[in-house]
Design a protein around this motif. Structure first.
Motif, PDB file in Angstrom:
ATOM      1  N   ALA A 117      -3.605  -2.294   2.750  1.00 46.41           N
ATOM      2  CA  ALA A 117      -2.189  -2.637   2.901  1.00 46.41           C
ATOM      3  C   ALA A 117      -2.078  -3.959   3.649  1.00 46.41           C
ATOM      4  CB  ALA A 117      -1.451  -1.545   3.665  1.00 46.41           C
ATOM      5  N   SER A 118      -1.248  -4.851   3.116  1.00 40.94           N
ATOM      6  CA  SER A 118      -1.077  -6.154   3.753  1.00 40.94           C
ATOM      7  C   SER A 118       0.391  -6.557   3.740  1.00 40.94           C
ATOM      8  CB  SER A 118      -1.920  -7.214   3.051  1.00 40.94           C
ATOM      9  OG  SER A 118      -1.494  -7.376   1.711  1.00 40.94           O
ATOM     10  N   GLY A 119       0.723  -7.531   4.575  1.00 44.15           N
ATOM     11  CA  GLY A 119       2.098  -8.000   4.661  1.00 44.15           C
ATOM     12  C   GLY A 119       2.650  -7.781   6.050  1.00 44.15           C
ATOM     13  N   SER A 120       3.963  -7.876   6.152  1.00 44.05           N
ATOM     14  CA  SER A 120       4.634  -7.724   7.448  1.00 44.05           C
ATOM     15  C   SER A 120       4.853  -6.246   7.742  1.00 44.05           C
ATOM     16  CB  SER A 120       5.967  -8.478   7.434  1.00 44.05           C
ATOM     17  OG  SER A 120       5.776  -9.841   7.181  1.00 44.05           O
ATOM     18  N   ILE A 121       3.809  -5.602   8.224  1.00 48.42           N
ATOM     19  CA  ILE A 121       3.833  -4.160   8.459  1.00 48.42           C
ATOM     20  C   ILE A 121       4.096  -3.882   9.928  1.00 48.42           C
ATOM     21  CG2 ILE A 121       2.505  -2.028   8.344  1.00 48.42           C
ATOM     22  CD1 ILE A 121       0.935  -3.317   6.015  1.00 48.42           C
ATOM     23  N   PHE A 122       5.137  -3.091  10.200  1.00 50.04           N
ATOM     24  CA  PHE A 122       5.433  -2.709  11.579  1.00 50.04           C
ATOM     25  C   PHE A 122       4.596  -1.509  12.000  1.00 50.04           C
ATOM     26  CE2 PHE A 122       7.742  -2.335  15.435  1.00 50.04           C
ATOM     27  CZ  PHE A 122       7.964  -0.982  15.650  1.00 50.04           C
ATOM     28  N   GLY A 123       4.463  -0.528  11.082  1.00 52.70           N
ATOM     29  CA  GLY A 123       3.675   0.662  11.391  1.00 52.70           C
ATOM     30  C   GLY A 123       3.434   1.492  10.148  1.00 52.70           C
ATOM     31  N   ILE A 124       2.350   2.224  10.153  1.00 49.92           N
ATOM     32  CA  ILE A 124       1.989   3.084   9.018  1.00 49.92           C
ATOM     33  C   ILE A 124       1.900   4.521   9.508  1.00 49.92           C
ATOM     34  CG2 ILE A 124       0.323   3.567   7.206  1.00 49.92           C
ATOM     35  CD1 ILE A 124      -0.629   0.689   7.388  1.00 49.92           C
ATOM     36  N   ASN A 125       2.613   5.420   8.849  1.00 50.11           N
ATOM     37  CA  ASN A 125       2.522   6.840   9.170  1.00 50.11           C
ATOM     38  C   ASN A 125       1.311   7.478   8.513  1.00 50.11           C
ATOM     39  OD1 ASN A 125       4.649   7.201  10.917  1.00 50.11           O
ATOM     40  ND2 ASN A 125       6.076   7.887   9.355  1.00 50.11           N
ATOM     41  N   ALA A 126       1.209   7.283   7.218  1.00 53.89           N
ATOM     42  CA  ALA A 126       0.155   7.947   6.460  1.00 53.89           C
ATOM     43  C   ALA A 126      -0.148   7.132   5.209  1.00 53.89           C
ATOM     44  CB  ALA A 126       0.573   9.360   6.071  1.00 53.89           C
ATOM     45  N   MET A 127      -1.350   7.333   4.699  1.00 49.87           N
ATOM     46  CA  MET A 127      -1.737   6.741   3.420  1.00 49.87           C
ATOM     47  C   MET A 127      -2.441   7.808   2.604  1.00 49.87           C
ATOM     48  SD  MET A 127      -3.045   2.909   4.517  1.00 49.87           S
ATOM     49  CE  MET A 127      -3.143   2.318   2.828  1.00 49.87           C
ATOM     50  N   GLY A 128      -2.431   7.619   1.298  1.00 45.98           N
ATOM     51  CA  GLY A 128      -3.063   8.623   0.469  1.00 45.98           C
ATOM     52  C   GLY A 128      -3.291   8.138  -0.941  1.00 45.98           C
ATOM     53  N   TRP A 129      -3.829   9.029  -1.736  1.00 45.69           N
ATOM     54  CA  TRP A 129      -4.129   8.754  -3.137  1.00 45.69           C
ATOM     55  C   TRP A 129      -3.469   9.820  -4.007  1.00 45.69           C
ATOM     56  CZ3 TRP A 129      -6.589   4.414  -4.686  1.00 45.69           C
ATOM     57  CH2 TRP A 129      -7.288   3.702  -3.715  1.00 45.69           C
ATOM     58  N   TYR A 130      -2.850   9.351  -5.075  1.00 47.91           N
ATOM     59  CA  TYR A 130      -2.301  10.210  -6.115  1.00 47.91           C
ATOM     60  C   TYR A 130      -2.998   9.843  -7.410  1.00 47.91           C
ATOM     61  CZ  TYR A 130       1.579  11.602  -3.049  1.00 47.91           C
ATOM     62  OH  TYR A 130       2.341  12.117  -2.030  1.00 47.91           O
TER      63      TYR A 130
END
Length: 123
Positions: free
Chosen positions: A24-37
């Protein structure tokens, strides 16, 4: 602008392994979760695996069909999540999509999606 860039898909024989990556890239403030579908032809998109990002001890969640074969992991410093897929089966064939629940401003969480990467398992 947020981007999720996936890599690692391809063609493999049954019983083989593949490793997917999603950054993940860009102007990110915060990430809760990531996953795969994943989505196979004629089927609905389904959750494969997910991992909490903001909590270092965060839990993981797997579809029953991949438990014991797939492992999701993360590198918080790189905003990257990985999916190690072992003992692949033909029924794992699908387009795999990276998903992130993240915010670009405080409190502004929403879902973002990658463009998808094809995984094909031959019998």
């Amino acid at each position: 602008q947020v981007q999720l860039v996936e890599s690692g898909g391809g063609l493999v024989q049954a019983g083989g392994s593949l490793r997917l990556s999603c950054a993940a890239s860009g102007s990110i403030f915060g990430i809760n979760a990531m996953g795969w579908y994943r989505q196979a032809p004629g089927k609905q998109r389904e959750l494969v695996a997910a991992i909490v990002i903001y909590n270092l001890g965060g839990p993981t969640n797997y579809a029953d069909s991949v438990k014991g074969r797939f492992t999701i992991s993360r590198d918080n410093a790189k905003n990257t999540v990985y999916l190690q897929m072992n003992s692949l089966k033909p029924e794992d064939t699908a387009v795999y999509y990276c998903n992130a629940d993240l915010a670009v401003t405080p409190g502004g969480h929403r879902d973002y999606w990658g463009q998808g990467t094809q995984v094909t398992v031959s019998s």
